[in-house]
Design a protein around this motif. Structure first.
Motif, PDB file in Angstrom:
ATOM      1  N   GLU A 170       0.838  -1.189   0.000  1.00 54.69           N
ATOM      2  CA  GLU A 170       0.000   0.000   0.000  1.00 54.69           C
ATOM      3  C   GLU A 170       0.880   1.248   0.000  1.00 54.69           C
ATOM      4  O   GLU A 170       2.092   1.171  -0.195  1.00 54.69           O
ATOM      5  CB  GLU A 170      -0.921  -0.044   1.221  1.00 54.69           C
ATOM      6  N   HIS A 171       0.234   2.395   0.233  1.00 54.26           N
ATOM      7  CA  HIS A 171       0.992   3.644   0.235  1.00 54.26           C
ATOM      8  C   HIS A 171       1.972   3.689   1.398  1.00 54.26           C
ATOM      9  O   HIS A 171       3.147   4.048   1.221  1.00 54.26           O
ATOM     10  CB  HIS A 171       0.035   4.842   0.317  1.00 54.26           C
ATOM     11  N   ARG A 172       1.512   3.315   2.573  1.00 53.56           N
ATOM     12  CA  ARG A 172       2.396   3.260   3.735  1.00 53.56           C
ATOM     13  C   ARG A 172       3.117   1.925   3.758  1.00 53.56           C
ATOM     14  O   ARG A 172       2.499   0.876   3.660  1.00 53.56           O
ATOM     15  CB  ARG A 172       1.604   3.442   5.033  1.00 53.56           C
ATOM     16  N   MET A 173       4.425   1.971   3.888  1.00 53.58           N
ATOM     17  CA  MET A 173       5.199   0.734   3.974  1.00 53.58           C
ATOM     18  C   MET A 173       4.977   0.063   5.320  1.00 53.58           C
ATOM     19  O   MET A 173       4.850   0.724   6.346  1.00 53.58           O
ATOM     20  CB  MET A 173       6.694   1.019   3.788  1.00 53.58           C
ATOM     21  N   ASN A 174       4.950  -1.267   5.298  1.00 51.52           N
ATOM     22  CA  ASN A 174       5.006  -2.026   6.535  1.00 51.52           C
ATOM     23  C   ASN A 174       6.265  -2.885   6.513  1.00 51.52           C
ATOM     24  O   ASN A 174       7.083  -2.790   5.588  1.00 51.52           O
ATOM     25  CB  ASN A 174       3.744  -2.875   6.722  1.00 51.52           C
ATOM     26  N   ASP A 175       6.443  -3.719   7.522  1.00 52.50           N
ATOM     27  CA  ASP A 175       7.665  -4.518   7.608  1.00 52.50           C
ATOM     28  C   ASP A 175       7.837  -5.418   6.391  1.00 52.50           C
ATOM     29  O   ASP A 175       8.940  -5.542   5.840  1.00 52.50           O
ATOM     30  CB  ASP A 175       7.642  -5.373   8.881  1.00 52.50           C
ATOM     31  N   GLN A 176       6.745  -6.050   5.946  1.00 55.82           N
ATOM     32  CA  GLN A 176       6.847  -6.985   4.835  1.00 55.82           C
ATOM     33  C   GLN A 176       7.206  -6.281   3.527  1.00 55.82           C
ATOM     34  O   GLN A 176       8.086  -6.747   2.787  1.00 55.82           O
ATOM     35  CB  GLN A 176       5.534  -7.750   4.686  1.00 55.82           C
ATOM     36  N   SER A 177       6.530  -5.189   3.227  1.00 58.09           N
ATOM     37  CA  SER A 177       6.827  -4.513   1.969  1.00 58.09           C
ATOM     38  C   SER A 177       8.228  -3.921   1.982  1.00 58.09           C
ATOM     39  O   SER A 177       8.912  -3.881   0.955  1.00 58.09           O
ATOM     40  CB  SER A 177       5.776  -3.428   1.681  1.00 58.09           C
ATOM     41  N   PHE A 178       8.692  -3.467   3.140  1.00 55.26           N
ATOM     42  CA  PHE A 178      10.056  -2.945   3.224  1.00 55.26           C
ATOM     43  C   PHE A 178      11.072  -4.057   2.988  1.00 55.26           C
ATOM     44  O   PHE A 178      11.997  -3.909   2.178  1.00 55.26           O
ATOM     45  CB  PHE A 178      10.294  -2.303   4.589  1.00 55.26           C
ATOM     46  N   MET A 179      10.904  -5.189   3.654  1.00 50.49           N
ATOM     47  CA  MET A 179      11.877  -6.276   3.538  1.00 50.49           C
ATOM     48  C   MET A 179      11.855  -6.913   2.155  1.00 50.49           C
ATOM     49  O   MET A 179      12.900  -7.233   1.594  1.00 50.49           O
ATOM     50  CB  MET A 179      11.609  -7.333   4.606  1.00 50.49           C
ATOM     51  N   HIS A 180      10.669  -7.116   1.589  1.00 56.48           N
ATOM     52  CA  HIS A 180      10.559  -7.840   0.327  1.00 56.48           C
ATOM     53  C   HIS A 180      10.748  -6.957  -0.898  1.00 56.48           C
ATOM     54  O   HIS A 180      11.036  -7.472  -1.982  1.00 56.48           O
ATOM     55  CB  HIS A 180       9.196  -8.535   0.228  1.00 56.48           C
ATOM     56  N   SER A 181      10.592  -5.641  -0.723  1.00 57.27           N
ATOM     57  CA  SER A 181      10.624  -4.761  -1.889  1.00 57.27           C
ATOM     58  C   SER A 181      11.748  -3.736  -1.857  1.00 57.27           C
ATOM     59  O   SER A 181      12.449  -3.551  -2.856  1.00 57.27           O
ATOM     60  CB  SER A 181       9.279  -4.030  -2.014  1.00 57.27           C
ATOM     61  N   VAL A 182      11.933  -3.076  -0.731  1.00 60.87           N
ATOM     62  CA  VAL A 182      12.949  -2.034  -0.646  1.00 60.87           C
ATOM     63  C   VAL A 182      14.337  -2.622  -0.412  1.00 60.87           C
ATOM     64  O   VAL A 182      15.314  -2.194  -1.042  1.00 60.87           O
ATOM     65  CB  VAL A 182      12.597  -1.010   0.462  1.00 60.87           C
ATOM     66  N   VAL A 183      14.434  -3.618   0.467  1.00 59.12           N
ATOM     67  CA  VAL A 183      15.747  -4.185   0.788  1.00 59.12           C
ATOM     68  C   VAL A 183      16.453  -4.777  -0.435  1.00 59.12           C
ATOM     69  O   VAL A 183      17.667  -4.563  -0.608  1.00 59.12           O
ATOM     70  CB  VAL A 183      15.636  -5.224   1.928  1.00 59.12           C
ATOM     71  N   PRO A 184      15.758  -5.517  -1.342  1.00 58.87           N
ATOM     72  CA  PRO A 184      16.471  -5.997  -2.538  1.00 58.87           C
ATOM     73  C   PRO A 184      17.089  -4.874  -3.373  1.00 58.87           C
ATOM     74  O   PRO A 184      18.202  -5.019  -3.885  1.00 58.87           O
ATOM     75  CB  PRO A 184      15.376  -6.735  -3.322  1.00 58.87           C
ATOM     76  N   VAL A 185      16.387  -3.753  -3.483  1.00 60.97           N
ATOM     77  CA  VAL A 185      16.928  -2.628  -4.252  1.00 60.97           C
ATOM     78  C   VAL A 185      18.132  -2.020  -3.531  1.00 60.97           C
ATOM     79  O   VAL A 185      19.141  -1.674  -4.159  1.00 60.97           O
ATOM     80  CB  VAL A 185      15.837  -1.564  -4.495  1.00 60.97           C
ATOM     81  N   ILE A 186      18.040  -1.904  -2.212  1.00 56.89           N
ATOM     82  CA  ILE A 186      19.180  -1.408  -1.438  1.00 56.89           C
ATOM     83  C   ILE A 186      20.380  -2.322  -1.637  1.00 56.89           C
ATOM     84  O   ILE A 186      21.520  -1.859  -1.774  1.00 56.89           O
ATOM     85  CB  ILE A 186      18.810  -1.293   0.051  1.00 56.89           C
ATOM     86  N   ARG A 187      20.138  -3.614  -1.681  1.00 53.42           N
ATOM     87  CA  ARG A 187      21.236  -4.567  -1.877  1.00 53.42           C
ATOM     88  C   ARG A 187      21.890  -4.364  -3.240  1.00 53.42           C
ATOM     89  O   ARG A 187      23.117  -4.361  -3.352  1.00 53.42           O
ATOM     90  CB  ARG A 187      20.718  -6.005  -1.743  1.00 53.42           C
ATOM     91  N   TRP A 188      21.092  -4.163  -4.285  1.00 54.95           N
ATOM     92  CA  TRP A 188      21.652  -3.914  -5.617  1.00 54.95           C
ATOM     93  C   TRP A 188      22.494  -2.642  -5.623  1.00 54.95           C
ATOM     94  O   TRP A 188      23.582  -2.620  -6.209  1.00 54.95           O
ATOM     95  CB  TRP A 188      20.521  -3.786  -6.654  1.00 54.95           C
ATOM     96  N   ILE A 189      21.999  -1.607  -4.989  1.00 55.82           N
ATOM     97  CA  ILE A 189      22.735  -0.342  -4.956  1.00 55.82           C
ATOM     98  C   ILE A 189      24.032  -0.490  -4.173  1.00 55.82           C
ATOM     99  O   ILE A 189      25.105  -0.033  -4.602  1.00 55.82           O
ATOM    100  CB  ILE A 189      21.861   0.768  -4.346  1.00 55.82           C
ATOM    101  N   ASP A 190      23.964  -1.143  -3.017  1.00 56.17           N
ATOM    102  CA  ASP A 190      25.153  -1.321  -2.184  1.00 56.17           C
ATOM    103  C   ASP A 190      26.189  -2.179  -2.898  1.00 56.17           C
ATOM    104  O   ASP A 190      27.394  -1.886  -2.839  1.00 56.17           O
ATOM    105  CB  ASP A 190      24.764  -1.957  -0.848  1.00 56.17           C
TER     106      ASP A 190
END
Length: 332
Positions: A187-207
């Motif tokens: 949804e619009h507001r991130m929760n733990d699941q959307s952060f871990m499954h969606s944002v963290v993979p992108v952070i890993r690619w950038i790092d």
């Protein structure tokens, strides 16, 4: 120390020693739950999370000054913060559900009038007023979006858009200027699941890119991921999330004979794998030519260059067997 939250996992090596700036959304502050998530998941990163002034020009000046002083390696902005983050050129950035038409969003959602900050602020102020003049100021600010887009900037910006976001919908506008637009389950507001499954993979690619880090490559055949009903095999999704910690994953399917198969496969990967499959899907009828470290597939007569783990064999009957094998390898 691991988090007690079952959805949250810590990554001490990711963003280690780096500065991450978080830019919050409208009516929030630098004490939001997203800031807590970032600090918990990346315990060795320094997280900078300022309280933004309500006046957009003042907020932008504050952020630009912080960037000059702190030189963050990554900036993450959500909603209104995504709008500001887009204009912080020269840095790697992730925009999550960015409100790139903030003035219109304020009018559409009835934000004019008395408002209350959803999180505590350092100045102690908890109430504020939204006037028509303020809405106009935000519209004037969003008119400055995309002014500094270059091919280099396009490579440094990732846009993440929740497929259940009913507050803003700017993926079309964003895609007119940037190439990395990814829909995620959320949804619009991130929760733990959307952060871990969606944002963290992108952070890993950038790092990984910033550190010039090359991970061992695993190719995963879609044939090994699906059961006979077209659903994910048991533990396949859980194993994918584990493998992402140490490996670069690519998802492999036969080259389509027609566009419908291509669309169906991409839809399946979107539904069940989501963000990790974005830009990491290979369609080929000669998978034996793929160069990498491992291939997980159902091929019985494998002759490829990558070491095969044949799913369904006596050794690797289940995805739990595959997960156990890689846990013993320790990332090799």
């Amino acid at each position: 120390m691991e988090s007690a939250n079952p959805y949250i996992k810590q990554y001490p090596e990711l963003l280690k020693g780096k500065k991450v700036m978080y830019v919050h959304g409208f009516g929030s502050s630098g004490q939001s739950g997203t800031v807590d998530r970032i600090r918990t998941v990346f315990p060795n990163a320094e997280v900078i999370a300022p309280d933004l002034p309500i006046i957009p020009q003042e907020a932008m000046a504050l952020l630009q000054d912080l960037c000059r002083k702190e030189q963050p390696q990554l900036i993450i902005g959500t909603s209104m913060g995504g709008m500001y983050t887009e204009m912080l050129y020269g840095y790697d950035r992730i925009l999550v559900n960015p409100a790139l038409q903030m003035g219109d969003t304020m009018k559409e959602h009835g934000m004019i009038g008395a408002q209350h900050f959803s999180n505590p602020r350092q100045d102690g102020v908890q109430d504020f007023m939204v006037t028509k003049a303020l809405v106009k100021a935000y519209k004037e600010m969003t008119e400055q979006c995309f002014a500094g887009v270059t091919p280099e900037e396009q490579n440094r910006v990732w846009g993440l858009f929740g497929d259940e976001d009913t507050t803003v919908n700017t993926i079309g506008l964003y895609s007119e200027h940037y190439t990395k637009a990814i829909r995620f389950h959320g949804e619009h507001r991130m929760n733990d699941q959307s952060f871990m499954h969606s944002v963290v993979p992108v952070i890993r690619w950038i790092d990984d890119r910033q550190a010039h880090r090359e991970r061992p490559i695993i190719y995963l055949g879609v044939d090994a991921l699906k059961d006979k009903w077209g659903k994910p095999n048991s533990s396949a999704q859980k194993t994918i999330r584990k493998l992402l910690d140490n490996y670069q994953l690519y998802f492999v399917a036969p080259a389509p004979a027609d566009s419908s198969y291509y669309a169906e496969t991409n839809q399946w990967l979107y539904d069940y794998v989501n963000v990790p499959a974005w830009g990491h899907t290979v369609f080929t009828n000669q998978r034996e030519l793929l160069y990498g470290d491992y291939m997980i597939s159902t091929d019985e007569d494998w002759t490829g260059m990558a070491n095969q783990l044949r799913f369904g064999s006596d050794t690797f009957k289940t995805w739990d067997d595959i997960a156990d094998y890689y846990s013993r390898l320790g990332g090799q």
